[in-house]
Write a protein that holds these residues in place. Structure first.
Motif, PDB file in Angstrom:
ATOM      1  N   PHE A  30       0.808  -1.218   0.000  1.00 50.10           N
ATOM      2  CA  PHE A  30       0.000   0.000   0.000  1.00 50.10           C
ATOM      3  C   PHE A  30       0.839   1.266   0.000  1.00 50.10           C
ATOM      4  O   PHE A  30       0.439   2.277  -0.559  1.00 50.10           O
ATOM      5  N   GLY A  31       2.012   1.220   0.617  1.00 52.07           N
ATOM      6  CA  GLY A  31       2.872   2.399   0.681  1.00 52.07           C
ATOM      7  C   GLY A  31       3.357   2.877  -0.677  1.00 52.07           C
ATOM      8  O   GLY A  31       3.726   4.037  -0.831  1.00 52.07           O
ATOM      9  N   SER A  48       0.881   5.340  -4.351  1.00 55.61           N
ATOM     10  CA  SER A  48       0.956   6.681  -4.940  1.00 55.61           C
ATOM     11  C   SER A  48       1.865   6.715  -6.165  1.00 55.61           C
ATOM     12  O   SER A  48       1.751   7.610  -6.998  1.00 55.61           O
ATOM     13  N   GLU A  49       2.738   5.733  -6.314  1.00 56.22           N
ATOM     14  CA  GLU A  49       3.659   5.675  -7.452  1.00 56.22           C
ATOM     15  C   GLU A  49       3.009   5.118  -8.712  1.00 56.22           C
ATOM     16  O   GLU A  49       3.510   5.340  -9.807  1.00 56.22           O
ATOM     17  N   TRP A  50       1.908   4.370  -8.555  1.00 59.58           N
ATOM     18  CA  TRP A  50       1.368   3.719  -9.742  1.00 59.58           C
ATOM     19  C   TRP A  50      -0.160   3.696  -9.825  1.00 59.58           C
ATOM     20  O   TRP A  50      -0.702   3.554 -10.917  1.00 59.58           O
ATOM     21  N   ASN A  51      -0.848   3.804  -8.713  1.00 61.50           N
ATOM     22  CA  ASN A  51      -2.296   3.593  -8.717  1.00 61.50           C
ATOM     23  C   ASN A  51      -3.048   4.913  -8.932  1.00 61.50           C
ATOM     24  O   ASN A  51      -3.040   5.774  -8.060  1.00 61.50           O
ATOM     25  N   PRO A  52      -3.728   5.067 -10.062  1.00 65.51           N
ATOM     26  CA  PRO A  52      -4.417   6.323 -10.353  1.00 65.51           C
ATOM     27  C   PRO A  52      -5.784   6.465  -9.679  1.00 65.51           C
ATOM     28  O   PRO A  52      -6.414   7.515  -9.768  1.00 65.51           O
ATOM     29  N   VAL A  53      -6.235   5.418  -8.990  1.00 71.92           N
ATOM     30  CA  VAL A  53      -7.605   5.376  -8.504  1.00 71.92           C
ATOM     31  C   VAL A  53      -7.714   5.276  -6.987  1.00 71.92           C
ATOM     32  O   VAL A  53      -8.601   5.864  -6.385  1.00 71.92           O
ATOM     33  N   MET A  54      -6.808   4.540  -6.364  1.00 71.71           N
ATOM     34  CA  MET A  54      -6.998   4.136  -4.982  1.00 71.71           C
ATOM     35  C   MET A  54      -5.756   4.391  -4.139  1.00 71.71           C
ATOM     36  O   MET A  54      -4.632   4.208  -4.601  1.00 71.71           O
ATOM     37  N   ASP A  55      -5.987   4.813  -2.910  1.00 70.94           N
ATOM     38  CA  ASP A  55      -4.925   4.923  -1.911  1.00 70.94           C
ATOM     39  C   ASP A  55      -5.393   4.128  -0.704  1.00 70.94           C
ATOM     40  O   ASP A  55      -6.548   4.255  -0.286  1.00 70.94           O
TER      41      ASP A  55
END
Length: 144
Positions: free
Chosen positions: A24-25, A28-35
């Motif tokens: 999960f950390g 922010s580097e790859w996921n355009p939808v979910m944090d």
């Protein structure tokens, strides 16, 4: 629409997909939808923020139901109170080609009094968001 189901095939074994999906950390580097913050372990509570196109950003705190490495990750979330708008989100990782490739099923089943109303308004945006995340996951895993 009470269920959204998407799939993608990734040229990597399930363990490699699992490692990216549960890190999960690095979202922010790859996921355009979910944090996501929290631990991908059964019984844990996550904090999930989703940003689907043409919808307001939403944050909720689902409970992890299943964290069966490297085959299934599932959580249950709800809007305000149980029975109003509940969602069971799941990622199923199925090995293909003797385990060298993986089919990822990214899906959510919705239940509750507001499902029809809410999903008519945002369902297509949510489905598009799932597909965007799938493509980003594929790219991240295959280039890692």
């Amino acid at each position: 629409m009470d269920e959204i189901v998407t799939e993608i095939e990734i040229d990597a074994p399930p363990a490699s997909v699992w490692d990216v999906l549960t890190d999960f950390g690095s979202y922010s580097e790859w996921n355009p939808v979910m944090d996501i913050s929290g631990e991908p372990a059964e019984g844990e509570r996550l904090e999930v923020t989703v940003s689907y196109e043409n919808t307001r950003q939403m944050t909720f705190r689902p409970n992890v139901l299943i964290a069966d490495e490297p085959t299934e990750f599932r959580w249950q979330g709800r809007l305000f109170v149980k029975g109003l708008y509940d969602g069971e989100h799941r990622f199923l990782l199925t090995p293909l080609d003797d385990g060298e490739r993986t089919r990822v099923t990214h899906a959510e089943t919705f239940r509750g009094a507001l499902v029809g109303f809410i999903n008519r308004r945002i369902g297509s945006n949510v489905e598009a968001g799932f597909k965007d995340m799938n493509e980003a996951l594929k790219m991240r895993v295959e280039t890692k």
